[in-house]
Design a protein around this motif. Sequence first.
Motif, short mmCIF file in Angstrom:
data_model
loop_
_atom_site.label_atom_id
_atom_site.label_comp_id
_atom_site.label_asym_id
_atom_site.label_seq_id
_atom_site.Cartn_x
_atom_site.Cartn_y
_atom_site.Cartn_z
N PHE A 97 -8.06 -0.01 -1.29
CA PHE A 97 -7.58 -0.43 -2.62
C PHE A 97 -8.62 -1.36 -3.22
O PHE A 97 -8.92 -2.41 -2.65
CB PHE A 97 -6.24 -1.18 -2.51
CG PHE A 97 -5.08 -0.28 -2.20
CD1 PHE A 97 -4.89 0.22 -0.91
CD2 PHE A 97 -4.18 0.08 -3.19
CE1 PHE A 97 -3.83 1.07 -0.63
CE2 PHE A 97 -3.11 0.92 -2.92
CZ PHE A 97 -2.93 1.42 -1.64
N LYS A 105 1.85 1.61 -3.58
CA LYS A 105 0.72 1.31 -4.45
C LYS A 105 1.10 0.32 -5.55
O LYS A 105 0.47 0.27 -6.60
CB LYS A 105 0.15 2.59 -5.10
CG LYS A 105 -0.31 3.66 -4.11
CD LYS A 105 -0.95 4.83 -4.86
CE LYS A 105 -1.64 5.82 -3.95
NZ LYS A 105 -0.71 6.54 -3.06
N PRO A 127 0.81 -1.22 0.00
CA PRO A 127 0.00 0.00 0.00
C PRO A 127 0.85 1.27 0.00
O PRO A 127 0.41 2.29 -0.55
CB PRO A 127 -0.81 -0.12 1.30
CG PRO A 127 -0.81 -1.57 1.63
CD PRO A 127 0.51 -2.10 1.15
N THR A 135 -7.33 3.39 -5.97
CA THR A 135 -7.14 3.61 -4.54
C THR A 135 -7.32 5.09 -4.20
O THR A 135 -6.93 5.96 -4.97
CB THR A 135 -5.76 3.14 -4.06
OG1 THR A 135 -5.65 3.40 -2.66
CG2 THR A 135 -4.62 3.85 -4.81
#
Length: 694
Positions: free
Chosen positions: A221, A103, A100, A216
């Motif tokens: 996400f 990304k 995350p 996202t």
Amino acid sequence: MTQAWQLLRRKRFTAFRVSRGAWAFLVATACSSGARTTPLPAPVSPTSVAAGARPRPYPVTESAAFRRAVERGTRTRTGAPGPRNWTQFARYALRAELDPATKRLTGDGRIRYQNPSPDTLRFIAVHLHQNLFAPGAARNEIVPETNGMELSRVVAQGRTLPQMHDVESSVQPGYEIEGTVAWIRLPTPLAPGSAAELELSWSFTVPVDGAPRSGTDGEVFMIAYWYPQVAVYDDVNGWQTDWYMGNAEFYMGWADYDVALTVPAGWLVGATGELRNALDVLTPRTRERLAEARRSSSVVHVVTEAERGAGQSTTAGAGGKVTWLFEARNVRDFAWGTSDQYLWDATHAVVGDVGCLPQLTASRESAPAAPGCDQRTDTATIHAFYRPSRIPWAWDQSARYGRHSIEFLSALLWPYPYSQMTALDGVVSCSGMEYPMITCIGGERDTLSLYSVTVHEFAHMWFPMQVGSDEKRRAWQDEGITRFNQAQAMRSFFDGYDLERIVRDAYLGFARAGGEVELMRHGDLYPVGSQAYAMASYQKMATNLVALRALLGPETFMRAYREYGRRWIHRHPTEHDFFNTFSDVSGRDLSWFWRTWFYETWTLDQAIAGVQATGDSTTITVDDRGLAPMPVRLAITRQGANRVDRVEIPVDVWLRGERRATIRVASSPRITRVEIDPESAFPDIDRTNNRWGR
Ligand SMILES: [Zn+2]
């Protein structure tokens, strides 16, 4: 998907308004004698009015490709699949890790692609949907850019393949990327009845909010169209490899999925399929709450705000990461979403006997005979994942809305066949988007709008998730049908809420404003920035189904509607299969209806031109001022006795080319009102001329 659409301000359509003065005269001359009679047969006036000649809908013609499919026995002209109907099948074993912070998604997978077709395939076409976001990609909407999908390894039949520029004319195996599609030339052509194995590795940056159907916002996400997916090769058109350009949706084949998803510990994952390693992933408390949700009829808070995080909702994992294993059988895609912010609610829906459904329960590789009814009432678990900030947007009702949706639609259509269904609070640009067993819903909501989008996306679990039509070329075949099903559920949930009327008015307003484009059109060939796509695929198609229900009667309509679905579960129906099934089940030639409402933008405008009493009989004159032929359903109200006679002028009058028809009825008891189609079953574009009298 749910399309945002606005109701256009209604404009009065005045071009053909009839003078009310003439009507008053006719009322005054109505006589009042004679016994109650049934209406006389409707003699037809040959007179044409000034509106001039009308189109006479010619029959729907088969495509050459469909005719060939009939000749080969894979399709029929009754609408049922032919005895030799086949669909390709794949088995995906996928692994992906999401970071995350950066990304980045990194994945690799093995695809075993089976070829039950009678054709030898030299190529396999694979979708790389993420290339929609690549710089310079051809597309029809504005999207955030990434570098698209970066393929680092392509192996086919055990051989590592090079990327090429002209794989079509190459004699060596290799692959070429064109837009969002990779063409792989196989080392050995794939013979009928055999299978080929592909191995691929890839990575991409998850696009930010604003990407259609995924992306996202930094907290959540939504990961969709994230792996190389084999394109559909079907018995009518062969490979269907139209690029993903943003607007038009998808055409997907049937497959089994085994998927391993690695995310940070404490991040909850909602996905297609069944979680296979709950013991490794979820804490005992979370597992106990889930078990309670499967037993209890109320909504269980599986993870509350205070219970989020590693070691609380999920296990602590290894190295701060947890790998979730999911399995899905006989579905057309796999999607998932994740966040460390999510609350988790769950309950279950009672769906009926799934055992009665043909070929739904097993993958084709294991392929046991379709089980018969097992006389058991099955249930499906309903999951809702949402952020605490979404509670004011009614998300704490999401699981309940999901339960009603699945139970209602199971009764309307056939039992929901999957073990679970998940609603996920996602990026705004998801709006509402369906994937097998999961939907992403974004944007500000209230109770009406959250139920509305939930039931719409859940209804897609029937069309196209089970009835696998081509959403790109025939969006109406899933979106219009889904809009209609949504309307039935909303009428039930909101006690009479009339979505059928709302979508009819939207379509008619758009048609009046001159924006309409026919619905039998590729989803990427509508004007960009116009509502024409949504109006045709959603609103008009739903309105067509309402009209068809009125035409056939609700019982015959529902029989044909369900039959179409059941015949094409886990297959790829075309428009001809839809049309032919309705003709087959109803026993009627409906080609004029298909031509009018599916291929043209003709609108309907029937008008009362006069009501003239002559002695014991009264002549009612109806003009057809539009271009769309439909039967004329008259309601004739008489003074006293609460008597309303229903008379129908058959559509054949208009199909012969007439513009005016007359019908004679008894003059007494005195006629106080004549109205065309008082139920608004048919989408008449100008209702101001549909009525005579009070
Ligand atoms: Zn939809």
